[in-house]
Write a protein that holds these residues in place. Sequence first.
Motif, PDB file in Angstrom:
ATOM      1  N   GLY A   1      13.255  -0.314  -0.033  1.00 30.85           N
ATOM      2  CA  GLY A   1      12.025   0.059   0.648  1.00 30.85           C
ATOM      3  C   GLY A   1      10.810  -0.250  -0.181  1.00 30.85           C
ATOM      4  N   THR A   2       9.770   0.527   0.020  1.00 29.48           N
ATOM      5  CA  THR A   2       8.475   0.296  -0.594  1.00 29.48           C
ATOM      6  C   THR A   2       8.327   1.084  -1.895  1.00 29.48           C
ATOM      7  N   PRO A   3       7.264   0.819  -2.660  1.00 32.86           N
ATOM      8  CA  PRO A   3       7.006   1.653  -3.841  1.00 32.86           C
ATOM      9  C   PRO A   3       6.861   3.135  -3.497  1.00 32.86           C
ATOM     10  N   SER A   4       6.143   3.442  -2.415  1.00 31.96           N
ATOM     11  CA  SER A   4       6.003   4.846  -2.017  1.00 31.96           C
ATOM     12  C   SER A   4       7.349   5.444  -1.626  1.00 31.96           C
ATOM     13  N   ASP A   5       8.186   4.661  -0.933  1.00 33.98           N
ATOM     14  CA  ASP A   5       9.547   5.122  -0.624  1.00 33.98           C
ATOM     15  C   ASP A   5      10.284   5.519  -1.902  1.00 33.98           C
ATOM     16  N   SER A   6      10.162   4.681  -2.919  1.00 31.35           N
ATOM     17  CA  SER A   6      10.908   4.894  -4.156  1.00 31.35           C
ATOM     18  C   SER A   6      10.533   6.222  -4.796  1.00 31.35           C
ATOM     19  N   VAL A   7       9.229   6.485  -4.906  1.00 31.92           N
ATOM     20  CA  VAL A   7       8.783   7.739  -5.516  1.00 31.92           C
ATOM     21  C   VAL A   7       9.083   8.919  -4.599  1.00 31.92           C
ATOM     22  N   HIS A   8       8.873   8.745  -3.302  1.00 33.69           N
ATOM     23  CA  HIS A   8       9.127   9.817  -2.346  1.00 33.69           C
ATOM     24  C   HIS A   8      10.600  10.241  -2.382  1.00 33.69           C
ATOM     25  N   LEU A   9      11.474   9.264  -2.425  1.00 37.24           N
ATOM     26  CA  LEU A   9      12.907   9.564  -2.483  1.00 37.24           C
ATOM     27  C   LEU A   9      13.259  10.310  -3.760  1.00 37.24           C
ATOM     28  N   ALA A  10      12.705   9.851  -4.875  1.00 38.61           N
ATOM     29  CA  ALA A  10      12.986  10.501  -6.150  1.00 38.61           C
ATOM     30  C   ALA A  10      12.524  11.955  -6.147  1.00 38.61           C
ATOM     31  N   LEU A  11      11.399  12.225  -5.486  1.00 40.31           N
ATOM     32  CA  LEU A  11      10.809  13.562  -5.538  1.00 40.31           C
ATOM     33  C   LEU A  11      11.342  14.516  -4.487  1.00 40.31           C
ATOM     34  N   THR A  12      11.951  13.998  -3.417  1.00 39.09           N
ATOM     35  CA  THR A  12      12.303  14.882  -2.299  1.00 39.09           C
ATOM     36  C   THR A  12      13.792  14.942  -1.985  1.00 39.09           C
ATOM     37  N   ALA A  13      14.592  14.068  -2.565  1.00 35.64           N
ATOM     38  CA  ALA A  13      16.006  14.014  -2.191  1.00 35.64           C
ATOM     39  C   ALA A  13      16.907  14.805  -3.139  1.00 35.64           C
ATOM     40  N   GLY A  14      16.341  15.522  -4.080  1.00 33.95           N
ATOM     41  CA  GLY A  14      17.137  16.327  -4.993  1.00 33.95           C
ATOM     42  C   GLY A  14      17.941  15.501  -5.988  1.00 33.95           C
TER      43      GLY A  14
ATOM     44  N   SER B   1       0.834  -1.194   0.000  1.00 40.45           N
ATOM     45  CA  SER B   1       0.000   0.000   0.000  1.00 40.45           C
ATOM     46  C   SER B   1       0.879   1.258   0.000  1.00 40.45           C
ATOM     47  N   ASN B   2       0.489   2.277   0.779  1.00 40.69           N
ATOM     48  CA  ASN B   2       1.199   3.560   0.772  1.00 40.69           C
ATOM     49  C   ASN B   2       2.251   3.673   1.859  1.00 40.69           C
ATOM     50  N   ALA B   3       2.757   2.544   2.344  1.00 38.93           N
ATOM     51  CA  ALA B   3       3.696   2.554   3.464  1.00 38.93           C
ATOM     52  C   ALA B   3       4.978   3.302   3.113  1.00 38.93           C
ATOM     53  N   LEU B   4       5.441   4.114   4.086  1.00 39.96           N
ATOM     54  CA  LEU B   4       6.755   4.747   4.022  1.00 39.96           C
ATOM     55  C   LEU B   4       7.628   4.158   5.126  1.00 39.96           C
ATOM     56  N   THR B   5       8.903   3.978   4.842  1.00 43.49           N
ATOM     57  CA  THR B   5       9.850   3.429   5.812  1.00 43.49           C
ATOM     58  C   THR B   5      10.377   4.574   6.670  1.00 43.49           C
ATOM     59  N   LEU B   6      10.017   4.587   7.943  1.00 46.94           N
ATOM     60  CA  LEU B   6      10.343   5.710   8.818  1.00 46.94           C
ATOM     61  C   LEU B   6      11.369   5.382   9.895  1.00 46.94           C
ATOM     62  N   HIS B   7      11.602   4.114  10.191  1.00 51.65           N
ATOM     63  CA  HIS B   7      12.431   3.755  11.334  1.00 51.65           C
ATOM     64  C   HIS B   7      13.739   3.082  10.942  1.00 51.65           C
ATOM     65  N   GLN B   8      14.085   3.159   9.672  1.00 56.34           N
ATOM     66  CA  GLN B   8      15.407   2.710   9.237  1.00 56.34           C
ATOM     67  C   GLN B   8      15.761   3.453   7.958  1.00 56.34           C
ATOM     68  N   PRO B   9      17.069   3.645   7.722  1.00 61.94           N
ATOM     69  CA  PRO B   9      17.461   4.400   6.528  1.00 61.94           C
ATOM     70  C   PRO B   9      17.226   3.584   5.262  1.00 61.94           C
ATOM     71  N   LEU B  10      17.126   4.297   4.153  1.00 63.47           N
ATOM     72  CA  LEU B  10      16.955   3.675   2.845  1.00 63.47           C
ATOM     73  C   LEU B  10      18.270   3.729   2.076  1.00 63.47           C
ATOM     74  N   SER B  11      18.588   2.639   1.418  1.00 64.69           N
ATOM     75  CA  SER B  11      19.756   2.643   0.537  1.00 64.69           C
ATOM     76  C   SER B  11      19.298   2.757  -0.908  1.00 64.69           C
ATOM     77  N   LEU B  12      20.121   3.375  -1.719  1.00 63.40           N
ATOM     78  CA  LEU B  12      19.807   3.601  -3.129  1.00 63.40           C
ATOM     79  C   LEU B  12      20.980   3.128  -3.974  1.00 63.40           C
ATOM     80  N   HIS B  13      20.679   2.299  -4.969  1.00 63.70           N
ATOM     81  CA  HIS B  13      21.720   1.777  -5.860  1.00 63.70           C
ATOM     82  C   HIS B  13      21.275   1.931  -7.310  1.00 63.70           C
ATOM     83  N   THR B  14      22.228   1.874  -8.213  1.00 65.62           N
ATOM     84  CA  THR B  14      21.941   1.979  -9.638  1.00 65.62           C
ATOM     85  C   THR B  14      22.322   0.680 -10.327  1.00 65.62           C
ATOM     86  N   ALA B  15      21.372   0.095 -11.036  1.00 69.45           N
ATOM     87  CA  ALA B  15      21.606  -1.146 -11.770  1.00 69.45           C
ATOM     88  C   ALA B  15      22.369  -0.854 -13.057  1.00 69.45           C
TER      89      ALA B  15
END
Length: 249
Positions: free
Chosen positions: A65-78, A42-56
Motif C-alpha cells: 500500500g501507501t506510506p500512510s497505510d504503512s504507518v497506519h497499519l503499524a500503529l493500529t493493528a497491534g 500524499s496521505n492516501a489510505l487504501t480502503l477498498h482492498q486488503p493490505l498484505s504485510l511481509h517481512t524482508a
Amino acid sequence: MRILIANDDGYLAPGIAALVEACQGLGEVDVFAPERNASGTSNALTLHQPLSLHTAANGFRYVSGTPSDSVHLALTAGLIPKPDLVLSGINNGANMGDDTLYSGTVAAATEGYLFGIPAIAFSLVDKGWAHLDVAARVARRVIEQVLAQPPAGHPWLLNVNIPSTAEADSAPWAITRLGRRHASFPAVAQANPRGDLFYWIGPAGEAREDGEGTDFHAIRQGQVSITPLKVDMTDHQHLPTWQRWLEPR
C-alpha cells in the motif's frame, strides 16, 4: 525509546536503510514501508482492498500500500508497541514548498503526528542518493537535538530537507516556512507500440515564492531546512470574510 521508520521510496530504497543505520543506539527500531515506490501518493489510505504485510530478510516489514497505510497499519493493528517517534525517509529528492501536499514521505510522518506521536520527514534534495551517508549523519544530529530539547506540551511535525553535498553535516540549520511553486508543467502524452495513448504527469513547477525565510532559500544558501508543519488547513485569515458572506443580505 521506540522508533517507527517509514518512507515512500519502498523498503528496498537506500534512504530508509541509511536512516535505520543512523538511528542505531537510540532505541528499538521498527520499519514499516511500502512494497513499491509510492512517491506522490500524499496521505492516501487504501480502503477498498486488503493490505498484505511481509517481512524482508533484514527484518523490515513491507506493506502492499501507501506510506500512510504503512504507518497506519503499524500503529493500529497491534503489531508493535506504540512508538515514541515516527521518522520518514530519507527521501530521494526534495520535499519543499507545495511538494509537501503530494509527498508520501511527509505523509508517512504526518500519519504518526495525527496519532499524537512526534514525527520527522527527511529528504535529500537532489535525486540519485549522492552524499546519502552525509545526510544520514545530519538526520542523526537533528533527531538527537530535538529529543534533547523537545517542544513542550504538544506533538510536533518537522519537514527536513538536506543539501546533497559533502559539507551538509557541517552546514548551518535554518528554521523555515514553506515556499511556493509555479503550477506544474503540462502532462505529457505518449503512445505505446500498439498506438494506445497514455499520459505522464508533468514535472513540478519552478520556485515562485523563494525569498528569505523559505525552505527554497535555505537550501539555495547551502543550509539544512527545518520546517515545522501542522495539519490545520483552515483559512483563519479569511474566516471573518466568509462569515460576512453568510449573513443575510
